[in-house]
Design a protein around this motif. Structure first.
Motif, PDB file in Angstrom:
ATOM      1  N   ARG A  65      16.229 -12.646  -8.383  1.00  0.00           N
ATOM      2  CA  ARG A  65      14.773 -12.482  -8.345  1.00  0.00           C
ATOM      3  C   ARG A  65      14.284 -12.092  -9.733  1.00  0.00           C
ATOM      4  O   ARG A  65      14.529 -10.993 -10.216  1.00  0.00           O
ATOM      5  CB  ARG A  65      14.387 -11.411  -7.326  1.00  0.00           C
ATOM      6  N   GLN A  66      13.555 -13.005 -10.377  1.00  0.00           N
ATOM      7  CA  GLN A  66      13.099 -12.748 -11.733  1.00  0.00           C
ATOM      8  C   GLN A  66      11.909 -11.800 -11.776  1.00  0.00           C
ATOM      9  O   GLN A  66      11.936 -10.793 -12.464  1.00  0.00           O
ATOM     10  CB  GLN A  66      12.730 -14.082 -12.413  1.00  0.00           C
ATOM     11  N   GLN A  67      10.852 -12.119 -11.050  1.00  0.00           N
ATOM     12  CA  GLN A  67       9.644 -11.312 -11.074  1.00  0.00           C
ATOM     13  C   GLN A  67       9.691 -10.225  -9.995  1.00  0.00           C
ATOM     14  O   GLN A  67      10.203 -10.438  -8.908  1.00  0.00           O
ATOM     15  CB  GLN A  67       8.414 -12.194 -10.858  1.00  0.00           C
ATOM     16  N   PRO A  68       9.139  -9.050 -10.291  1.00  0.00           N
ATOM     17  CA  PRO A  68       9.135  -7.978  -9.284  1.00  0.00           C
ATOM     18  C   PRO A  68       8.193  -8.309  -8.135  1.00  0.00           C
ATOM     19  O   PRO A  68       7.292  -9.137  -8.265  1.00  0.00           O
ATOM     20  CB  PRO A  68       8.638  -6.762 -10.067  1.00  0.00           C
ATOM     21  N   TRP A  69       8.392  -7.640  -7.016  1.00  0.00           N
ATOM     22  CA  TRP A  69       7.540  -7.856  -5.849  1.00  0.00           C
ATOM     23  C   TRP A  69       6.261  -7.009  -5.890  1.00  0.00           C
ATOM     24  O   TRP A  69       5.318  -7.284  -5.173  1.00  0.00           O
ATOM     25  CB  TRP A  69       8.306  -7.525  -4.567  1.00  0.00           C
ATOM     26  N   LYS A  70       6.263  -5.963  -6.690  1.00  0.00           N
ATOM     27  CA  LYS A  70       5.103  -5.070  -6.818  1.00  0.00           C
ATOM     28  C   LYS A  70       4.732  -4.442  -5.468  1.00  0.00           C
ATOM     29  O   LYS A  70       3.634  -4.603  -4.952  1.00  0.00           O
ATOM     30  CB  LYS A  70       3.908  -5.812  -7.412  1.00  0.00           C
ATOM     31  N   VAL A  71       5.653  -3.704  -4.879  1.00  0.00           N
ATOM     32  CA  VAL A  71       5.419  -3.030  -3.607  1.00  0.00           C
ATOM     33  C   VAL A  71       4.538  -1.808  -3.835  1.00  0.00           C
ATOM     34  O   VAL A  71       4.861  -0.936  -4.654  1.00  0.00           O
ATOM     35  CB  VAL A  71       6.749  -2.608  -2.953  1.00  0.00           C
ATOM     36  N   GLN A  72       3.441  -1.738  -3.098  1.00  0.00           N
ATOM     37  CA  GLN A  72       2.492  -0.637  -3.271  1.00  0.00           C
ATOM     38  C   GLN A  72       2.761   0.525  -2.329  1.00  0.00           C
ATOM     39  O   GLN A  72       2.661   1.685  -2.720  1.00  0.00           O
ATOM     40  CB  GLN A  72       1.066  -1.153  -3.046  1.00  0.00           C
ATOM     41  N   TYR A  73       3.091   0.248  -1.062  1.00  0.00           N
ATOM     42  CA  TYR A  73       3.164   1.290  -0.035  1.00  0.00           C
ATOM     43  C   TYR A  73       4.586   1.828   0.122  1.00  0.00           C
ATOM     44  O   TYR A  73       5.522   1.069   0.388  1.00  0.00           O
ATOM     45  CB  TYR A  73       2.661   0.742   1.303  1.00  0.00           C
ATOM     46  N   TRP A  74       4.721   3.149  -0.017  1.00  0.00           N
ATOM     47  CA  TRP A  74       6.031   3.805   0.048  1.00  0.00           C
ATOM     48  C   TRP A  74       5.956   5.048   0.932  1.00  0.00           C
ATOM     49  O   TRP A  74       5.123   5.926   0.719  1.00  0.00           O
ATOM     50  CB  TRP A  74       6.504   4.219  -1.345  1.00  0.00           C
ATOM     51  N   GLY A  75       6.857   5.110   1.898  1.00  0.00           N
ATOM     52  CA  GLY A  75       7.003   6.312   2.714  1.00  0.00           C
ATOM     53  C   GLY A  75       8.055   7.205   2.108  1.00  0.00           C
ATOM     54  O   GLY A  75       9.170   6.752   1.811  1.00  0.00           O
ATOM     55  N   VAL A  76       7.732   8.471   1.913  1.00  0.00           N
ATOM     56  CA  VAL A  76       8.683   9.428   1.338  1.00  0.00           C
ATOM     57  C   VAL A  76       9.371  10.135   2.500  1.00  0.00           C
ATOM     58  O   VAL A  76       9.007  11.240   2.909  1.00  0.00           O
ATOM     59  CB  VAL A  76       7.963  10.409   0.393  1.00  0.00           C
ATOM     60  N   GLY A  77      10.359   9.451   3.066  1.00  0.00           N
ATOM     61  CA  GLY A  77      11.073   9.961   4.233  1.00  0.00           C
ATOM     62  C   GLY A  77      10.344   9.624   5.519  1.00  0.00           C
ATOM     63  O   GLY A  77       9.219   9.102   5.527  1.00  0.00           O
ATOM     64  N   ASN A  78      10.988   9.901   6.643  1.00  0.00           N
ATOM     65  CA  ASN A  78      10.447   9.628   7.976  1.00  0.00           C
ATOM     66  C   ASN A  78      10.799  10.778   8.908  1.00  0.00           C
ATOM     67  O   ASN A  78      11.952  11.221   8.940  1.00  0.00           O
ATOM     68  CB  ASN A  78      11.044   8.330   8.533  1.00  0.00           C
ATOM     69  N   GLU A  79       9.809  11.250   9.652  1.00  0.00           N
ATOM     70  CA  GLU A  79      10.018  12.311  10.641  1.00  0.00           C
ATOM     71  C   GLU A  79      10.921  13.409  10.089  1.00  0.00           C
ATOM     72  O   GLU A  79      11.964  13.750  10.658  1.00  0.00           O
ATOM     73  CB  GLU A  79      10.573  11.733  11.948  1.00  0.00           C
ATOM     74  N   ALA A  80      10.494  13.968   8.965  1.00  0.00           N
ATOM     75  CA  ALA A  80      11.278  15.028   8.324  1.00  0.00           C
ATOM     76  C   ALA A  80      11.458  16.227   9.242  1.00  0.00           C
ATOM     77  O   ALA A  80      12.419  16.993   9.100  1.00  0.00           O
ATOM     78  CB  ALA A  80      10.600  15.455   7.024  1.00  0.00           C
TER      79      ALA A  80
END
Length: 510
Positions: free
Chosen positions: A183-198
């Motif tokens: 994969r040459q170009q990045p996907w540019k992911v915007q949404y990130w969860g910092v863990g789940n049900e901590a």
């Protein structure tokens, strides 16, 4: 403008205090002069966890399968989700996210290590569906990926590397690795969860501890990201209080909330063979979403009066016992008109609170819990929940029309719930849509809608059936589907609608 729907659908059943003759009639009033707010399309998000047959045997069949596919992902599922216009898709969990190490799922598939999915069925996970597979699938779907990072068993460096791997366009160790993997170009992911049900499967943390952990992880996640903290379990209002108090607003974009419509966590009941009592209790739990959103929002308002931080309800839906003969850890359940009621009421709640609820994810997309798609070999069926979300998609990115709702009561024994749920919006072309739900198991509801505008025509569709337990099956895949609705009459700016029992209607006014 205060919306009376918010005050009547609060998820708490009320003791009977008035005779039927004294009950209010169904009346809805539009307030088109109210301040405008947008119903964010991301409210219509979905969720794909490595759980049961959601990924393997669901989305992903492999590129050697006889089932038509694109890079191993079923073409019929892609088509079905495109028709829904799903705006975002959450992956890889859920509880699985906090045991998932993303580097296990990149590179040649035959060289990827296996792990045991200890949360869901104890099955072997071969990691054949990983980061490239998921993000390429999202591109094919035209949807935004929402990646859930591993905080429970991972490291800060691991999550920081994942961000760099999928997003960085310059030269770096992780972008070099991405390019090496094709994969040459990045996907540019915007949404990130910092863990789940901590508070649970993500580490059984205290909110004070997690707030510090979040701050640490978020610090090293570089780029213009939309970072979502692991939020409360249903009515744990203290969790929201502690996080909003201890996480600086500049580090926080979204706060998650999880709530399932459950009869009893110890006795969930059948997805298909249920009584009216079980139905009523399920709908009571579904209506409780309004109270949850209201109370968590009030806490957020104390620390964030400008509503910068979104309330992200990234797990919601009905949860019942698994179907007989299936793996208990796979959470496979059928989908009936009861689930259509849950979907209609919940989406109306989200619309009416769209100033704060700006993202949500139904749990889950395929073959798990309140799925929109079920598969069996080459067969695929669309569930009643799918059809509700397809009918409601007209509200995505439309302008909310605030409404007052006076509703009759749906009465079961000595308890009551509002029978009628509603929301309305105007799209960019100026067309108005109103969504109506009658949850009453036996009584039709006639509703008077004061539109306050000179509409000339009304048209719409309805999803209804003869029995609450009705559902689509692999032998009768189209038993339930939307049809044209003829029960609405428009006259002198007043709309009169006759809703059958347990039905969902979406009307278009022009």
């Amino acid at each position: 403008m205060k919306n009376k729907f918010r005050s009547v659908c609060m998820g708490v059943s009320l003791l009977l205090t008035a005779s039927p003759a004294l009950q209010a009639q169904n009346k809805i009033t539009f307030h088109t002069d109210a301040p405008t707010q947008t119903i964010n399309r991301n409210i219509y998000g979905h969720f794909a966890e490595h759980l049961g047959n959601c990924i393997y045997g669901g989305f992903y069949v492999g590129d050697t399968s006889r089932i038509p596919n694109i890079k191993g992902v079923r073409k019929d599922i892609i088509a079905a989700l495109k028709a829904l216009k799903i705006p975002n898709l959450r992956w890889p969990g859920g509880c699985f996210a906090d045991t998932y190490h993303w580097k296990d799922g990149i590179g040649p598939k035959e060289k990827r290590p296996t792990i045991v999915n200890t949360w869901w069925g104890g099955v072997t996970e071969n990691n054949s569906f990983g980061t490239h597979d998921f993000l390429d699938m999202c591109e094919e779907l035209g949807t935004e990926p929402y990646l859930a990072g591993n905080v429970g068993s991972g490291t800060v460096q691991e999550l920081a590397d994942w961000v760099q791997y999928v997003n960085f366009s310059g030269k770096s160790p992780m972008s070099d690795l991405r390019q090496h993997n094709g994969r040459q170009q990045p996907w540019k992911v915007q949404y990130w969860g910092v863990g789940n049900e901590a508070w649970g499967c993500g580490g059984n943390m205290r909110p004070e501890y997690y707030a510090d952990i979040y701050r640490k992880y978020a610090t090293f996640m570089s780029g213009n990201l939309f970072k979502i903290a692991s939020g409360a379990n249903s009515s744990d209002y203290n969790w929201t209080e502690v996080l909003m108090k201890n996480i600086p607003l500049h580090m926080l974009d979204g706060l998650a909330l999880h709530h399932y419509s459950v009869i009893d966590w110890n006795k969930k009941g059948s997805a298909v063979d249920f009584s009216e009592e079980q139905y009523f209790r399920t709908m009571r739990s579904a209506c409780f979403m309004d109270t949850l959103v209201r109370r968590h929002s009030a806490i957020m308002d104390k620390y964030d009066p400008k509503k910068k931080v979104a309330l992200v309800v990234d797990e919601w839906g009905g949860w019942y016992n698994v179907e007989a003969g299936t793996n208990p850890g796979f959470l496979f359940q059928q989908n009936t008109m009861r689930d259509a009621m849950i979907a209609g009421v919940t989406l109306n709640i989200f619309h009416n609170h769209s100033d704060r609820v700006r993202m949500a994810n139904l749990a889950q997309t395929v073959n798990v819990l309140q799925a929109v798609v079920l598969t069996k070999g080459e067969q695929l069926i669309l569930t009643p929940t799918y059809h509700v979300m397809e009918m409601y998609k007209v509200h995505q990115d439309a302008t909310l029309i605030p409404i007052d709702v006076q509703s009759n009561k749906y009465t079961y024994k000595n308890e009551q719930l509002p029978a009628v749920s509603a929301s309305a919006s105007k799209d960019k072309s100026g067309v108005t849509h109103i969504s109506l739900v009658n949850i009453d198991a036996s009584k039709a509801q006639e509703i008077t809608v004061q539109t306050g505008a000179a509409y000339k025509s009304v048209a719409g569709r309805i999803l209804s059936s003869a029995k609450l337990q009705d559902h689509n099956s692999f032998t009768q895949p189209d038993k339930l589907r939307p049809v044209a609705f003829k029960g609405a009459v428009l006259k002198n700016n007043t709309l009169t609608v006759k809703l059958p029992p347990f039905s969902v209607v979406v009307l278009e006014l022009q």
